[in-house]
Design an enzyme around this catalytic site. Structure first.
Site, PDB file in Angstrom:
ATOM      1  N   PHE A  62       0.451  -2.245  -1.611  1.00 26.12           N
ATOM      2  CA  PHE A  62       1.285  -1.091  -1.939  1.00 26.12           C
ATOM      3  C   PHE A  62       0.520  -0.174  -2.885  1.00 26.12           C
ATOM      4  O   PHE A  62      -0.181  -0.631  -3.796  1.00 26.12           O
ATOM      5  CB  PHE A  62       2.597  -1.514  -2.614  1.00 26.12           C
ATOM      6  CG  PHE A  62       3.575  -2.203  -1.702  1.00 26.12           C
ATOM      7  CD1 PHE A  62       3.896  -1.678  -0.443  1.00 26.12           C
ATOM      8  CD2 PHE A  62       4.200  -3.373  -2.109  1.00 26.12           C
ATOM      9  CE1 PHE A  62       4.821  -2.316   0.375  1.00 26.12           C
ATOM     10  CE2 PHE A  62       5.126  -4.011  -1.292  1.00 26.12           C
ATOM     11  CZ  PHE A  62       5.432  -3.481  -0.040  1.00 26.12           C
ATOM     12  N   GLU A  63       0.771   1.103  -2.667  1.00 25.07           N
ATOM     13  CA  GLU A  63       0.112   2.167  -3.414  1.00 25.07           C
ATOM     14  C   GLU A  63       0.246   2.044  -4.938  1.00 25.07           C
ATOM     15  O   GLU A  63      -0.608   2.503  -5.682  1.00 25.07           O
ATOM     16  CB  GLU A  63       0.770   3.464  -2.950  1.00 25.07           C
ATOM     17  CG  GLU A  63       0.002   4.701  -3.181  1.00 25.07           C
ATOM     18  CD  GLU A  63       0.649   5.838  -2.396  1.00 25.07           C
ATOM     19  OE1 GLU A  63       1.174   5.597  -1.281  1.00 25.07           O
ATOM     20  OE2 GLU A  63       0.634   6.952  -2.909  1.00 25.07           O
TER      21      GLU A  63
END
Lengths: 265, 318
Positions: A62-63
């Site tokens: 995830f970013e």
């Protein structure tokens, strides 16, 4: 409450929403052992669904800086940057470091949603209308541009004529740009569009021209349906495959993950 | 867009008092360290570890024309526009959050050209702060090329790599005049521990000419020295320390509280009908009228605060 109704109807025939169909069909494209960089919404759901079905060894990034989490059912994060994303992760790093993993080549699949796409797989999430005088200012790229520039991409989105356009109003995240080898010429030698999953079918891109083509239709969808909902010439082969419908098991897992239908309404 | 001269950057750093000294002050005193027109970097990301109390203080102090940068901007960006504190925000994504749809306030201000949303890719934002932290004028990278995002940015340049001949993008350093960052705990000198996601905050602190830390709790320097490996931001970069419990409300602070979802829904409702009057009503009720930060939290409500805290502290549970 909606969930209850859906569960009851399951015993008769597997009914599902368009978003659930998107999540199931895109989850099936992910392979066990892969590393997937997932955006929020359908990509996040689909990645977790894959993890809970055929791909237990899927590594999700995830970013927000999260490597290999197990997001908890019923506690989906509102973006990829809140603590819920980090549940039981292997490692937390800065945003810059996790994005640099894309550049270094550690990511097999980039996976995100889209507001508007064109026949070469370019995505727009910045402006509807002219960028100087937009009708709508959209939220922008986030990590979308980085993911699309540096990984093989799966995009999950609703199939509507206004979303599937000949040319996007603005290239937020690059697909194959003007087709052919224009992407590589622009300085993007790696990655590119792999699949677009919609509520009507699964699309790919021709090897030479890099134009979008239909690989499969979902149950009950005709070639005429998909053409009528696409704003550009979209070839459908005569012997096009039909995808197997979502199974009760896949739907049950999805509904356990997102009981409030944050992303699957 | 101009890159500060390297010697000026060093000179500003040399001129700061970088000694181990007590920097504890009030929100109002810290707000006085920010001048109208300054470039201001905001720590955290989206609805996470947003230094909301410091933003609250800057809005109440009536600051003007701050050039704001952040990795991803949520409701605080709306309020910076609507209060007049900023007319220029540099970020990669700007809206309350995907579950609330596209921000009506951001749309109203940018579409009418009352304010500017300068869009860079998320990695570009990170590498711009990193270049600033490294004391170099740019960083090379491999995204944004071929996109409309690149066409609309100021200051990025492409180059042919002198080693390989490839096309690379060079993104300019960001050295904000002030960075505001919220942490779970720090000492009076500004040695900060950050739990969970660090976002771009460590580079941001190194890049800035001045750092204001807000913290849930101030702990002793002895406590910090027992675990120096946990110090993520060093005292020598920090100019002010403000203790503000629930300093990110209604956003989250990792391990302590999650976003105040009901309040976030209220904000979305208030701004959905009419962006301008909705944002003004919200600012009056939660920013201008409260007597102090505790009064602000009271207006959000005890039930919401307890719920956010219960969910937030659960991250470490089995």
């Amino acid at each position: 409450m909606t969930t209850e109704r859906a569960r009851i109807s399951l015993s008769v025939a597997p009914a599902y929403t368009g978003s659930e169909l998107l999540a199931v069909m895109s989850a099936r494209l992910l392979k066990d052992g892969q590393t997937v960089f997932a955006g929020v919404g359908i990509p996040l759901l689909a990645a977790i669904l894959a993890q809970k079905t055929h791909a237990p060894g899927l590594t999700i990034l995830f970013e927000g800086g999260v490597i290999g989490p197990f997001v908890e059912a019923g506690k989906l994060p509102p973006s990829t940057n809140e603590q819920r994303c980090s549940r039981r992760a292997n490692m937390l790093v800065s945003i810059t470091e996790v994005l640099l993993l894309l550049q270094r080549g550690y990511v097999d699949v980039g996976f995100m949603g889209g507001a508007q796409i064109d026949r070469f797989g370019n995505l727009n999430s910045s402006f509807i209308g002219d960028a100087e005088n937009p009708k709508i200012r959209l939220p922008g790229t986030g990590g979308g541009n980085d993911i699309a520039s540096l990984a093989d991409m799966i995009v999950a989105m609703k199939h509507e004529k206004r979303r599937f356009v000949e040319k996007v109003d603005f290239i937020t995240s690059p697909g194959f740009l003007d087709g052919g080898d224009t992407r590589a010429q622009a300085g993007l030698p790696a990655g590119g569009m792999f699949r677009v999953v919609t509520d009507l079918g699964i699309l790919g891109f021709e090897a030479e021209s890099r134009a979008m083509t239909v690989l499969a239709l979902h149950p009950g969808v005709s070639a005429a349906d998909i053409k009528a909902n696409t704003g550009f010439e979209l070839p459908v082969p005569d012997d096009v495959e039909v995808t197997p419908a979502p199974t009760p098991n896949e739907l049950a897992i999805l509904r356990e993950l997102d009981p409030e239908q944050l992303y699957t309404a | 867009m101009s890159i500060p001269s390297y010697l000026d950057l060093r000179q500003k750093t040399r001129a700061r008092d970088r000694s181990l000294r007590d920097k504890v002050m009030s929100l109002e005193e810290a707000a006085a360290l920010v001048a109208d027109g300054d470039s201001l970097a905001i720590g955290g990301c989206t609805a996470s570890r947003t230094p909301m109390a410091m933003i609250w203080a800057l809005i109440r102090a009536g600051k003007r024309d701050l050039e704001v940068s952040r990795s991803i901007v949520s409701t605080e960006g709306d309020l910076l526009y609507a209060s007049g504190v900023s007319r220029h925000i540099i970020t990669s994504w700007f809206s309350q959050g995907i579950v609330w749809g596209v921000s009506k306030v951001m749309r109203a201000y940018t579409e009418s050209k009352r304010a500017r949303f300068e869009e860079w890719s998320h990695m570009a934002m990170g590498l711009r702060y990193r270049a600033g932290a490294m004391g170099v004028p740019f960083m090379p990278m491999r995204s944004m090329l071929g996109s409309g995002v690149l066409d609309r940015t100021e200051g990025a340049k492409t180059m042919e790599c002198p080693f390989t001949g490839e096309t690379l993008l060079l993104v300019p350093a960001l050295n904000p005049e002030v960075a505001i960052i919220h942490v779970q705990r720090c000492d009076a000198y500004g040695n900060a521990q950050i739990d969970g996601l660090t976002f771009m905050d460590i580079d941001m602190a190194m890049a800035a000419n001045k750092v204001i830390l807000t913290t849930e709790r101030i702990v002793s320097n002895e406590q910090i020295r027992r675990h120096p490996d946990q110090t993520k931001i060093g005292f020598f970069t920090v100019d002010a320390v403000v203790e503000v419990p629930f300093g990110c409300a209604p956003h989250e602070c990792y391990g302590l509280y999650e976003p105040f979802y009901t309040h976030m829904d209220l904000y979305a409702q208030m701004t959905a009908r009419d962006a301008d009057t909705g944002a003004k009503a919200y600012l009056d009720r939660f920013y201008h009228e409260p007597k102090n930060w505790a009064d602000y939290l009271s207006r959000i409500g005890m039930a919401e605060l307890l719920d956010a805290q219960r969910r937030g502290s659960g991250i470490y549970d089995d």
